[in-house]
Motif scaffolding. Sequence first.
Motif, short mmCIF file in Angstrom:
data_model
loop_
_atom_site.label_atom_id
_atom_site.label_comp_id
_atom_site.label_asym_id
_atom_site.label_seq_id
_atom_site.Cartn_x
_atom_site.Cartn_y
_atom_site.Cartn_z
N SER A 1 0.87 -1.50 -0.07
CA SER A 1 -0.03 -0.14 0.00
C SER A 1 0.80 1.23 -0.51
O SER A 1 2.48 1.16 -0.51
N LEU A 2 0.15 2.66 -0.37
CA LEU A 2 1.00 3.14 -0.49
C LEU A 2 0.52 4.57 1.45
O LEU A 2 -0.58 5.08 1.08
N ASN B 1 10.81 3.66 -4.35
CA ASN B 1 10.36 3.40 -3.84
C ASN B 1 8.21 3.96 -4.02
O ASN B 1 6.98 3.13 -4.30
N ARG B 2 7.57 5.21 -3.62
CA ARG B 2 6.47 5.48 -4.18
C ARG B 2 6.28 6.00 -4.95
O ARG B 2 5.69 5.75 -5.38
N CYS C 1 18.56 7.24 1.55
CA CYS C 1 17.48 6.77 2.06
C CYS C 1 16.69 7.02 1.83
O CYS C 1 15.28 7.26 1.72
N ILE C 2 16.54 8.10 1.84
CA ILE C 2 15.43 9.61 0.86
C ILE C 2 15.09 9.26 -0.22
O ILE C 2 14.08 9.26 -0.42
N LEU C 3 16.51 8.64 -1.28
CA LEU C 3 16.19 8.70 -2.38
C LEU C 3 15.38 7.17 -2.53
O LEU C 3 14.39 7.61 -3.20
N ALA C 4 15.33 5.73 -1.59
CA ALA C 4 15.02 4.77 -2.13
C ALA C 4 13.29 5.23 -1.42
O ALA C 4 12.22 4.34 -2.04
N LEU D 1 2.83 4.12 -7.30
CA LEU D 1 2.58 4.91 -8.02
C LEU D 1 2.01 4.62 -9.66
O LEU D 1 1.17 4.95 -10.64
N LYS D 2 3.39 4.36 -10.18
CA LYS D 2 2.84 3.97 -11.59
C LYS D 2 2.54 2.56 -11.32
O LYS D 2 1.48 2.38 -12.54
#
Length: 197
Positions: free
Chosen positions: A19-20, A84-85, A77-80, A89-90
């Motif tokens: 889930s998001l 992933n979010r 960590c911020i980039l990961a 979304l894609k």
Amino acid sequence: MFGEKAYLLIKELDRNRDSLPPYNTELLSEIHNEVKQLVTENQEDANVSEQSRLVENVSYVPTLKIRHAAIKRNIRCILAYHYNRLKCLKTIRWQFGSILPPEVKANLSQAEIDFFSKYSSSLMQYMRGIGDDGGVNLAVNLKPPKSLYIEVRCVVDYGQLELSDGSALLLKKNSRHHLPRTECEELIRQGVLEHVV
């Protein structure tokens, strides 16, 4: 300790694989502040003159390296988290179409909503550009079909549906129809029709 907040961010992402979750602005802000603080401390230590280093007989290099490693880890960590979010979304775009479900949209940041909109319009432009007669909808058959026609039941009163052969069909609640899969895939994803197995 360095990187604890970034670890919490990745842990949250791992707990919500399917889930998001709501965009964690607060935790991202804390990580951003930690990175800024570490950069400032590194700059201050790097600006210490050579003479004061020799007088005090102190080496700042190990401290600088540890802080720099913490900065790089926080940024990764911020980039990961964001990667992933966006990947989620894609996937949502391919599953549900160009309209975000309200429960998903409530969990997104404005930048993510803008990304979804741009991704969706780019995908639509690409699909219109391939094939003849105005393009091909690539989102229709995400899995290879076993048959060309399927039996569906109408879940809501939808009204009239015009099929690609020009015939019209009235979709009333609880009515059953035997339709071409290509005609009803999107309506199934939207919850208007239900595939009867």
